[in-house]
Design a protein around this motif. Structure first.
Motif, PDB file in Angstrom:
ATOM      1  N   MET A   1      33.162  38.106  33.536  1.00 28.73           N
ATOM      2  CA  MET A   1      34.416  38.623  33.016  1.00 28.73           C
ATOM      3  C   MET A   1      35.264  37.443  32.522  1.00 28.73           C
ATOM      4  N   PRO A   2      35.843  37.535  31.335  1.00 31.65           N
ATOM      5  CA  PRO A   2      36.696  36.443  30.839  1.00 31.65           C
ATOM      6  C   PRO A   2      37.869  36.203  31.794  1.00 31.65           C
ATOM      7  N   LEU A   3      38.291  34.930  31.907  1.00 32.73           N
ATOM      8  CA  LEU A   3      39.392  34.596  32.812  1.00 32.73           C
ATOM      9  C   LEU A   3      40.655  35.387  32.499  1.00 32.73           C
ATOM     10  N   ALA A   4      40.898  35.647  31.221  1.00 31.35           N
ATOM     11  CA  ALA A   4      42.106  36.365  30.824  1.00 31.35           C
ATOM     12  C   ALA A   4      42.129  37.799  31.346  1.00 31.35           C
ATOM     13  N   GLU A   5      40.959  38.323  31.694  1.00 33.38           N
ATOM     14  CA  GLU A   5      40.876  39.713  32.163  1.00 33.38           C
ATOM     15  C   GLU A   5      40.543  39.805  33.644  1.00 33.38           C
ATOM     16  N   ARG A   6      40.443  38.688  34.324  1.00 31.99           N
ATOM     17  CA  ARG A   6      39.991  38.689  35.707  1.00 31.99           C
ATOM     18  C   ARG A   6      41.059  39.247  36.624  1.00 31.99           C
ATOM     19  N   ARG A   7      40.733  40.343  37.257  1.00 33.04           N
ATOM     20  CA  ARG A   7      41.605  41.003  38.211  1.00 33.04           C
ATOM     21  C   ARG A   7      40.766  41.546  39.351  1.00 33.04           C
ATOM     22  N   ILE A   8      41.363  41.665  40.513  1.00 34.51           N
ATOM     23  CA  ILE A   8      40.673  42.256  41.658  1.00 34.51           C
ATOM     24  C   ILE A   8      40.702  43.765  41.492  1.00 34.51           C
ATOM     25  N   THR A   9      39.561  44.400  41.663  1.00 32.91           N
ATOM     26  CA  THR A   9      39.460  45.855  41.603  1.00 32.91           C
ATOM     27  C   THR A   9      38.994  46.362  42.970  1.00 32.91           C
ATOM     28  N   PRO A  10      39.144  47.642  43.241  1.00 33.43           N
ATOM     29  CA  PRO A  10      38.648  48.170  44.526  1.00 33.43           C
ATOM     30  C   PRO A  10      37.160  47.880  44.741  1.00 33.43           C
ATOM     31  N   GLU A  11      36.409  47.819  43.649  1.00 35.52           N
ATOM     32  CA  GLU A  11      34.970  47.557  43.755  1.00 35.52           C
ATOM     33  C   GLU A  11      34.670  46.137  44.242  1.00 35.52           C
ATOM     34  N   ASP A  12      35.623  45.218  44.087  1.00 35.99           N
ATOM     35  CA  ASP A  12      35.433  43.829  44.526  1.00 35.99           C
ATOM     36  C   ASP A  12      35.607  43.661  46.034  1.00 35.99           C
ATOM     37  N   LEU A  13      36.171  44.650  46.688  1.00 36.18           N
ATOM     38  CA  LEU A  13      36.559  44.518  48.089  1.00 36.18           C
ATOM     39  C   LEU A  13      35.430  44.906  49.041  1.00 36.18           C
ATOM     40  N   LEU A  14      35.315  44.123  50.103  1.00 28.23           N
ATOM     41  CA  LEU A  14      34.357  44.428  51.159  1.00 28.23           C
ATOM     42  C   LEU A  14      34.996  45.391  52.150  1.00 28.23           C
ATOM     43  N   PRO A  15      34.187  46.240  52.786  1.00 24.28           N
ATOM     44  CA  PRO A  15      34.737  47.034  53.897  1.00 24.28           C
ATOM     45  C   PRO A  15      35.265  46.091  54.980  1.00 24.28           C
ATOM     46  N   ASP A  16      36.275  46.534  55.719  1.00 21.62           N
ATOM     47  CA  ASP A  16      36.908  45.688  56.732  1.00 21.62           C
ATOM     48  C   ASP A  16      35.896  45.099  57.708  1.00 21.62           C
ATOM     49  N   ALA A  17      34.950  45.901  58.178  1.00 19.95           N
ATOM     50  CA  ALA A  17      33.977  45.425  59.165  1.00 19.95           C
ATOM     51  C   ALA A  17      33.125  44.303  58.582  1.00 19.95           C
ATOM     52  N   GLU A  18      32.716  44.434  57.323  1.00 15.71           N
ATOM     53  CA  GLU A  18      31.911  43.389  56.698  1.00 15.71           C
ATOM     54  C   GLU A  18      32.736  42.125  56.473  1.00 15.71           C
ATOM     55  N   PHE A  19      33.995  42.302  56.034  1.00 19.30           N
ATOM     56  CA  PHE A  19      34.865  41.136  55.855  1.00 19.30           C
ATOM     57  C   PHE A  19      35.091  40.421  57.181  1.00 19.30           C
ATOM     58  N   ALA A  20      35.311  41.183  58.257  1.00 17.34           N
ATOM     59  CA  ALA A  20      35.541  40.588  59.576  1.00 17.34           C
ATOM     60  C   ALA A  20      34.355  39.715  59.985  1.00 17.34           C
ATOM     61  N   GLN A  21      33.145  40.144  59.670  1.00 22.04           N
ATOM     62  CA  GLN A  21      31.950  39.359  59.992  1.00 22.04           C
ATOM     63  C   GLN A  21      31.867  38.090  59.150  1.00 22.04           C
ATOM     64  N   ARG A  22      32.264  38.179  57.894  1.00 24.98           N
ATOM     65  CA  ARG A  22      32.136  37.049  56.966  1.00 24.98           C
ATOM     66  C   ARG A  22      33.382  36.173  56.900  1.00 24.98           C
ATOM     67  N   ARG A  23      34.453  36.618  57.518  1.00 23.97           N
ATOM     68  CA  ARG A  23      35.762  35.990  57.379  1.00 23.97           C
ATOM     69  C   ARG A  23      35.754  34.496  57.695  1.00 23.97           C
ATOM     70  N   LYS A  24      35.202  34.109  58.836  1.00 26.44           N
ATOM     71  CA  LYS A  24      35.230  32.708  59.257  1.00 26.44           C
ATOM     72  C   LYS A  24      34.481  31.823  58.259  1.00 26.44           C
ATOM     73  N   ALA A  25      33.291  32.239  57.853  1.00 23.60           N
ATOM     74  CA  ALA A  25      32.499  31.451  56.896  1.00 23.60           C
ATOM     75  C   ALA A  25      33.190  31.406  55.543  1.00 23.60           C
ATOM     76  N   TRP A  26      33.761  32.534  55.119  1.00 19.61           N
ATOM     77  CA  TRP A  26      34.458  32.609  53.832  1.00 19.61           C
ATOM     78  C   TRP A  26      35.659  31.669  53.833  1.00 19.61           C
ATOM     79  N   ARG A  27      36.426  31.701  54.935  1.00 25.18           N
ATOM     80  CA  ARG A  27      37.591  30.828  55.047  1.00 25.18           C
ATOM     81  C   ARG A  27      37.166  29.356  54.977  1.00 25.18           C
ATOM     82  N   ALA A  28      36.097  29.007  55.679  1.00 24.79           N
ATOM     83  CA  ALA A  28      35.601  27.626  55.675  1.00 24.79           C
ATOM     84  C   ALA A  28      35.162  27.201  54.275  1.00 24.79           C
ATOM     85  N   GLU A  29      34.559  28.130  53.545  1.00 23.63           N
ATOM     86  CA  GLU A  29      34.113  27.849  52.170  1.00 23.63           C
ATOM     87  C   GLU A  29      35.303  27.661  51.230  1.00 23.63           C
ATOM     88  N   LEU A  30      36.353  28.424  51.460  1.00 18.72           N
ATOM     89  CA  LEU A  30      37.524  28.394  50.592  1.00 18.72           C
ATOM     90  C   LEU A  30      38.467  27.224  50.914  1.00 18.72           C
TER      91      LEU A  30
END
Length: 197
Positions: A1-30
């Motif tokens: 997607m071009p940068l000018a059009e980049r937006r977060i959509t509902p489809e980009d979001l992980l379910p809460d349970a999956e995010f909770a599992q990945r949260r620590k690693a994601w935070r460390a990566e970011l």
């Protein structure tokens, strides 16, 4: 997607349970990316330059913490999508960070209108901030907010100079009571250059 059009959509979001599992690693990566996007200005002001990745993580955090489910998603997207740069701008959350509440009140009372006086200097040219128009950030009594959401709209010639390592890039504030400049490190500059199309 071009940068000018980049937006977060509902489809980009992980379910809460999956995010909770990945949260620590994601935070460390970011974390290294966020470190490059953080620039101190003077003794107690900090620029946090935002992008798609920082905002996606923030939306996921809000959904996990507040547990509002699908009903909460539209409000979070409305709040955070405007903070994603559109390919020809920089967007920053700017915070006055003063731990002592009494001192914080006193300092913020002296900095009314500061939100209109932040800038990015590309070579010798200042690009003034445009505050996000969601809420008035300076009260009638002259006290400014401790948090500001700012956009810096760069012209193509600014972007070209920003990418040129020989051009000095500074951030600053021209408020008479908080007049400060800070240079971007080469690593921060390279990271922020990724925001441009």
């Amino acid at each position: 997607m071009p940068l000018a059009e980049r937006r977060i959509t509902p489809e980009d979001l992980l379910p809460d349970a999956e995010f909770a599992q990945r949260r620590k690693a994601w935070r460390a990566e970011l974390l290294p990316v966020k470190r490059l996007r953080r620039v101190a200005l003077g003794p107690y002001c900090t620029f946090y330059f935002e992008n798609y990745d920082t905002m996606l993580f923030q939306v996921q955090e809000m959904l996990l913490i507040e547990k509002g489910g699908a009903a909460q998603v539209p409000d979070e997207l409305a709040a955070y999508n405007p903070l994603i740069p559109n390919g020809s701008e920089l967007v920053a959350t700017v915070m006055f960070e003063i731990d002592d509440p009494v001192r914080r009140e006193a300092e913020l009372a002296r900095l009314g209108g500061a939100e209109d006086l932040f800038f990015v200097q590309v070579g010798g040219e200042r690009v003034m901030a445009v505050p996000e128009g969601d809420v008035e950030r300076t009260r009638e009594d002259g006290k400014t907010s401790s948090v500001h959401f700012l956009r810096f709209a760069l012209k193509p010639e600014h972007v070209a100079k920003f990418r040129d390592p020989g051009t000095e890039i500074l951030i600053g504030c021209a408020h008479e009571r908080y007049s400060h400049l800070a240079g971007l490190s080469p690593a921060s500059r390279a990271e922020l250059s990724r925001d441009f199309a």
